[in-house]
Design a protein around this motif. Structure first.
Motif, PDB file in Angstrom:
ATOM      1  N   HIS A 282       0.816  -1.213   0.000  1.00  0.00           N
ATOM      2  CA  HIS A 282       0.000   0.000   0.000  1.00  0.00           C
ATOM      3  C   HIS A 282       0.852   1.266   0.000  1.00  0.00           C
ATOM      4  O   HIS A 282       0.680   2.199   0.789  1.00  0.00           O
ATOM      5  CB  HIS A 282      -1.074   0.012   1.100  1.00  0.00           C
ATOM      6  N   ASP A 283       1.788   1.302  -0.951  1.00  0.00           N
ATOM      7  CA  ASP A 283       2.657   2.458  -1.176  1.00  0.00           C
ATOM      8  C   ASP A 283       2.647   2.684  -2.687  1.00  0.00           C
ATOM      9  O   ASP A 283       3.065   1.819  -3.459  1.00  0.00           O
ATOM     10  CB  ASP A 283       4.067   2.153  -0.682  1.00  0.00           C
ATOM     11  N   ASP A 287       3.140   0.159  -5.691  1.00  0.00           N
ATOM     12  CA  ASP A 287       1.879  -0.427  -6.149  1.00  0.00           C
ATOM     13  C   ASP A 287       1.543  -0.118  -7.608  1.00  0.00           C
ATOM     14  O   ASP A 287       1.149  -1.013  -8.361  1.00  0.00           O
ATOM     15  CB  ASP A 287       0.713   0.066  -5.283  1.00  0.00           C
ATOM     16  N   GLY A 306      -5.038  -1.905   1.566  1.00  0.00           N
ATOM     17  CA  GLY A 306      -5.116  -0.457   1.722  1.00  0.00           C
ATOM     18  C   GLY A 306      -6.489  -0.033   2.199  1.00  0.00           C
ATOM     19  O   GLY A 306      -7.447  -0.797   2.152  1.00  0.00           O
ATOM     20  N   SER A 307      -6.572   1.189   2.651  1.00  0.00           N
ATOM     21  CA  SER A 307      -7.856   1.732   3.088  1.00  0.00           C
ATOM     22  C   SER A 307      -8.721   2.054   1.879  1.00  0.00           C
ATOM     23  O   SER A 307      -8.275   1.981   0.725  1.00  0.00           O
ATOM     24  CB  SER A 307      -7.624   3.011   3.895  1.00  0.00           C
ATOM     25  N   THR A 310      -7.085   4.845   0.061  1.00  0.00           N
ATOM     26  CA  THR A 310      -5.959   4.351  -0.733  1.00  0.00           C
ATOM     27  C   THR A 310      -6.465   3.694  -2.009  1.00  0.00           C
ATOM     28  O   THR A 310      -5.891   3.874  -3.095  1.00  0.00           O
ATOM     29  CB  THR A 310      -5.130   3.346   0.081  1.00  0.00           C
ATOM     30  N   HIS A 311      -7.546   2.941  -1.886  1.00  0.00           N
ATOM     31  CA  HIS A 311      -8.130   2.265  -3.051  1.00  0.00           C
ATOM     32  C   HIS A 311      -8.589   3.282  -4.096  1.00  0.00           C
ATOM     33  O   HIS A 311      -8.305   3.115  -5.292  1.00  0.00           O
ATOM     34  CB  HIS A 311      -9.310   1.403  -2.597  1.00  0.00           C
ATOM     35  N   ARG A 314      -5.613   4.879  -5.724  1.00  0.00           N
ATOM     36  CA  ARG A 314      -4.953   3.878  -6.570  1.00  0.00           C
ATOM     37  C   ARG A 314      -5.684   3.749  -7.898  1.00  0.00           C
ATOM     38  O   ARG A 314      -5.075   3.703  -8.974  1.00  0.00           O
ATOM     39  CB  ARG A 314      -4.936   2.559  -5.802  1.00  0.00           C
ATOM     40  N   SER A 333      -9.739  -4.948  -4.131  1.00  0.00           N
ATOM     41  CA  SER A 333      -9.167  -3.947  -3.247  1.00  0.00           C
ATOM     42  C   SER A 333     -10.283  -3.183  -2.549  1.00  0.00           C
ATOM     43  O   SER A 333     -11.244  -2.777  -3.211  1.00  0.00           O
ATOM     44  CB  SER A 333      -8.289  -2.985  -4.060  1.00  0.00           C
ATOM     45  N   PRO A 334     -10.216  -2.995  -1.253  1.00  0.00           N
ATOM     46  CA  PRO A 334      -9.246  -3.556  -0.317  1.00  0.00           C
ATOM     47  C   PRO A 334      -9.270  -5.086  -0.337  1.00  0.00           C
ATOM     48  O   PRO A 334     -10.336  -5.694  -0.466  1.00  0.00           O
ATOM     49  CB  PRO A 334      -9.693  -3.010   1.032  1.00  0.00           C
ATOM     50  N   ALA A 414      -4.544   1.929   5.835  1.00  0.00           N
ATOM     51  CA  ALA A 414      -3.295   2.193   5.114  1.00  0.00           C
ATOM     52  C   ALA A 414      -2.209   2.506   6.134  1.00  0.00           C
ATOM     53  O   ALA A 414      -2.473   3.048   7.191  1.00  0.00           O
ATOM     54  CB  ALA A 414      -3.496   3.356   4.168  1.00  0.00           C
TER      55      ALA A 414
END
Length: 414
Positions: A282-283, A287, A306-307, A310-311, A314, A333-334, A414
């Motif tokens: 989750h970076d 990613d 990931g949260s 984050t999703h 992404r 995802s997540p 995340a």
């Protein structure tokens, strides 16, 4: 048979006859998948299992009878409510078991198949389990570049059939599929209800499927352990050498220090429609380049930790990188199912549950919430010749993603 291959090879090398009982068909809540096997040698020693105990005694006796008679037999076991002591499946399913006697040196197809399985060489074992008496038990050992054995001493009689079985067995081997194929004596595709057909059971023995775990974090250690438990060959990859060490991941088959996307690029010839990717970094700098490639590959599953925020970020970056909505829809995802997971171990169970549900076609609902079949046949094919041909089946076909039933996902932070 792969689970008991070492013992079978030992018996075979010693010249000891034995019989192998293989599950070749299941229906309902049968306890084992097609391919599960029990073997018994001339001394009465038994290895393996076909039912987890339900009909083991009866199958053991069938094996002994087959050793004595030298004749193969196809037997069906189902639930019996008339006699509580009758041989049957208490779970209510139906189990078709093919019992085949093996005399070392008597069948080149079986001899080669057992040797390939024991050596770990990818091979498809095609055996005639129903059809004319003269063909019953005939075995072909099919590899990527050839085959051993014959369906009949007279190739002119079944030459077309043999070529068709080899072609379809090789197609199934390419995708790691096991199941039944139904053909006419001339090799033409047939429906199972037609008369004069031949049914072959094809077992594909291929290396363990791969699980690639990206991100050498504490959650990864738990995912590695459950991946090994599920039978995957597990690789951990991280660009940070201080984290990617065998000491931190002793149960992994491989620990690689490399940028995730670069490592994935180096593995294109080793991944297939059974490969699963778990992206736990989750970076974004790791990613995005990785997922940009992964979502365009013919793999079985791609999940990313990931949260929800984050999703969303992404997805935005991946769209900007040119991925289509169809490609993005493949991303889990997540990652994982919503089990209320908190610890690394609980999260690993959540991830494993989603992988299994995706592979098998599970609903992700409690079994107590429905009344349908408990078991799903997501990876085991039972097809007619019309459904499967060497030209029709490829790794990309198996890897084609179908939407799994709706399920809530665990909002890992995340």
């Amino acid at each position: 048979m792969q689970d008991i291959a070492e013992q079978l090879q030992a018996w075979h090398a010693a010249g000891r006859s034995f019989a192998v009982a293989t599950v070749v068909g299941v229906s309902g809540s049968a306890p084992r998948d097609p391919g599960a096997a029990l073997a018994v040698d001339t001394d009465g020693e038994a290895v393996g299992s076909v039912s987890g105990g339900c009909v083991e005694g009866a199958v053991y006796e069938l094996c002994q009878a087959a050793i004595e008679s030298g004749e193969p037999v196809l037997e069906r076991f189902g639930f019996s409510d008339e006699d509580a002591f009758a041989v049957g499946l208490t779970c209510g399913g139906i189990l078709d078991v093919f019992v085949q006697p093996v005399v070392p040196g008597a069948d080149t197809g079986l001899d080669a198949g057992i040797a390939h399985i024991a050596a770990g060489t990818p091979v498809a074992l095609a055996r005639v389990i129903a059809g004319p008496a003269g063909l019953l038990g005939a075995t072909l050992s099919v590899t990527a570049d050839g085959h051993t054995g014959a369906l009949s001493p007279s190739p002119s009689v079944v030459g077309g059939l043999e070529r068709a079985v080899v072609a379809q067995a090789r197609a199934m081997l390419e995708t790691g599929r096991t199941g039944r194929i139904i053909l006419g004596l001339d090799g033409r595709p047939c429906d199972e209800h037609e008369r004069g057909t031949v049914t072959c059971f094809v077992e594909s023995y291929v290396p363990a499927p791969r699980m690639l775990v990206f991100g050498a974090i504490d959650f990864a250690a738990a995912v590695v352990r459950i991946g090994k438990f599920l039978g995957y060959h597990v690789t951990v990859c991280d660009a940070r050498p201080v984290f990617a060490t065998t000491r931190r991941f002793p149960e992994a088959d491989e620990v690689v220090v490399d940028w995730p996307h670069r490592y994935l690029d180096s593995q294109l010839d080793r991944i297939d429609g059974r490969t699963v990717l778990c992206v736990l970094t989750h970076d974004a700098k790791f990613d995005i380049p990785l997922l940009e490639r992964a979502l365009r590959l013919p793999v079985d599953y791609v999940g990313a930790m990931g949260s929800r925020r984050t999703h969303r970020d992404r997805h935005t970056k991946l769209r900007e990188a040119g991925l289509t909505e169809t490609e993005l829809a493949r991303l889990r995802s997540p990652i994982g199912l919503d089990l209320g997971s908190r610890t690394p171990e609980e999260t690993a169970v959540s991830v494993a549950a989603e992988i299994i549900a995706h592979r098998r076609g599970g609903s992700c609902l409690p079994l107590s919430a429905g009344d349908g079949p408990i078991h799903h046949d997501g990876t085991v094919a039972e097809v007619s010749g019309a459904d499967l041909s060497a030209a029709d089946v490829s790794a990309s076909d198996v890897a084609a993603v179908s939407e799994e039933p709706a399920a809530r996902r665990s909002p890992h932070a995340a």
